[in-house]
Enzyme design. Structure first.
Site, PDB file in Angstrom:
ATOM      1  CG  HIS A   1      -5.787   0.103  -3.359  1.00  0.00           C
ATOM      2  ND1 HIS A   1      -4.722   0.533  -2.287  1.00  0.00           N
ATOM      3  CD2 HIS A   1      -6.263  -0.297  -3.251  1.00  0.00           C
ATOM      4  CE1 HIS A   1      -4.847  -0.232  -1.534  1.00  0.00           C
ATOM      5  NE2 HIS A   1      -6.423  -1.074  -2.364  1.00  0.00           N
TER       6      HIS A   1
ATOM      7  CE  LYS B   1      -7.701  -0.747   4.903  1.00  0.00           C
ATOM      8  NZ  LYS B   1      -8.641  -0.399   3.654  1.00  0.00           N
TER       9      LYS B   1
ATOM     10  CE1 TYR C   1      -6.552  -4.419  -2.473  1.00  0.00           C
ATOM     11  CE2 TYR C   1      -8.332  -5.523  -1.225  1.00  0.00           C
ATOM     12  CZ  TYR C   1      -7.517  -3.889  -1.814  1.00  0.00           C
ATOM     13  OH  TYR C   1      -7.926  -2.891  -1.001  1.00  0.00           O
TER      14      TYR C   1
ATOM     15  NE  ARG D   1      -3.202  -2.165   2.599  1.00  0.00           N
ATOM     16  CZ  ARG D   1      -3.386  -3.467   3.219  1.00  0.00           C
ATOM     17  NH1 ARG D   1      -1.607  -3.398   4.002  1.00  0.00           N
ATOM     18  NH2 ARG D   1      -4.110  -4.701   3.507  1.00  0.00           N
TER      19      ARG D   1
ATOM     20  NE  ARG E   1      -3.180  -4.218  -1.321  1.00  0.00           N
ATOM     21  CZ  ARG E   1      -2.601  -4.751  -0.068  1.00  0.00           C
ATOM     22  NH1 ARG E   1      -0.826  -5.174  -0.450  1.00  0.00           N
ATOM     23  NH2 ARG E   1      -3.072  -5.986   1.134  1.00  0.00           N
TER      24      ARG E   1
ATOM     25  CG  HIS F   1      -5.809  -9.339   1.090  1.00  0.00           C
ATOM     26  ND1 HIS F   1      -5.093  -9.351   0.818  1.00  0.00           N
ATOM     27  CD2 HIS F   1      -6.875  -8.686   1.618  1.00  0.00           C
ATOM     28  CE1 HIS F   1      -4.980  -7.822  -0.004  1.00  0.00           C
ATOM     29  NE2 HIS F   1      -6.470  -8.040   0.827  1.00  0.00           N
TER      30      HIS F   1
END
Length: 330
Positions: free
Chosen positions: A273, A210, A308, A185, A276, A299
């Site tokens: 983003h 995150k 994603y 990120r 990613r 994740h």
């Protein structure tokens, strides 16, 4: 049946005896609730009081404190923030949801409702505010928007890199390439410090993420080369490799896109983003397993990981045809 500070209750019955029995049972239940609930406290405490306290005591401890603080500040401007808690019903926030639906996206509304629900839940569980229930618990959220499926198309990466060469900084191109190679990120890239690197083993430790869990990711040869160039002879362990503010990074990226869009208009829709998304999709195309990709991307929820992941149908078709041909040949 009505009690101050409590939600009215109503029920229909065929016989009077059943109705009277329900009255007695409900009164007993309300009496028990009244012992633990002081209606005067709900009358004398406003929604704004809860928001202000949450903003002061809870928000500063969060990683996204700055953005959450601004959102809470906006909440204080609404008329419903002045309501006493006794009148903060689910219908109040349902109407607010419908009004916001005309102004912002469903995703924004979902985040706002989630924050408001957290404020009320904290008040109920930790501050001894005698709310009989969380008024946001029964408010229906709008349908979540479909996740973005944007990936790099054709020569878009080359176009962006070409436009980035015209910038006066020396960090935008490395950040773009690292995002594609690692799936990191923006905030993670800007927080890389010298001490986080193990270039001998091609590993990078990301201590702050995150999700709140640190992770260690492998680096490609290109990533190792890019990161090594960011380290000078006088670098100290705590030095940032990309000493750039998030706002400066955002402006540089937007200016880069504008230059690229002069020749390639479709690139306007590309977000940083999305790189990613591109990286994670490539990891699967390289043949990495789900646990391996999750280790790199960070994740912890596989549903979010697959949101994603946007594999190209033509690549899947090619793999399927190759596997079929091998089986027939055998």
């Amino acid at each position: 049946m009505r009690r101050a500070g409590l939600k009215p209750r109503a029920q229909s019955f065929i016989s009077k005896a059943d109705a009277q029995r329900w009255i007695r049972q409900t009164e007993q239940e309300l009496d028990r609730t009244a012992l633990a609930c002081d209606p005067t406290q709900l009358e004398n405490t406003t929604v704004a009081d809860l928001i202000v306290r949450y903003r002061r005591e809870v928000t500063p401890s969060k990683r996204g404190a700055a953005s959450e603080d601004k959102r809470l500040e906006v909440f204080l401007r609404y008329q419903w923030a002045k309501l006493p808690l006794s009148k903060a019903t689910p219908q109040v926030f349902s109407r607010h949801r419908d009004i916001r639906a005309q102004e912002v996206s469903p995703g924004t509304i979902i985040r706002e409702m989630g924050l408001l629900r957290a404020v009320f839940e904290t008040a109920r569980r930790e501050w001894d505010i005698p709310l009989p229930e969380n008024p946001l618990a029964k408010v229906k959220k709008p349908r979540a928007p479909q996740g973005r499926q944007r990936r790099l198309n054709g020569e878009e990466l080359e176009w962006v890199l070409e436009a980035a060469q015209d910038t006066r900084n020396d960090w935008l191109i490395p950040c773009i390439l690292l995002a594609v190679d690692t799936g990191m990120r923006r905030g993670e890239l800007l927080n890389i410090r010298v001490r986080d690197l193990n270039l001998a083993d091609a590993l990078l430790t990301i201590p702050e993420t995150k999700t709140g869990y640190a992770r260690c990711i492998p680096l490609t040869e290109r990533a190792v080369t890019l990161l090594r160039k960011r380290i000078s002879a006088g670098s100290r362990p705590d030095d940032l490799l990309f000493p750039v503010t998030p706002n400066a990074f955002r402006l540089a990226w937007e200016h880069c896109k504008k230059r690229a869009a002069r020749l390639h208009p479709d690139i306007k829709s590309l977000r940083f983003h999305d790189l990613r998304h591109e990286a994670i999709s490539r990891f699967f195309e390289f043949g990495l397993s789900v646990p391996e990709v999750a280790t790199i991307s960070g994740h912890r929820d596989l549903r979010m990981l697959f949101r994603y992941t946007h594999l190209k149908p033509e690549d899947i078709r090619t793999k399927l045809q190759t596997a079929t041909n091998r089986r027939e040949a055998a």
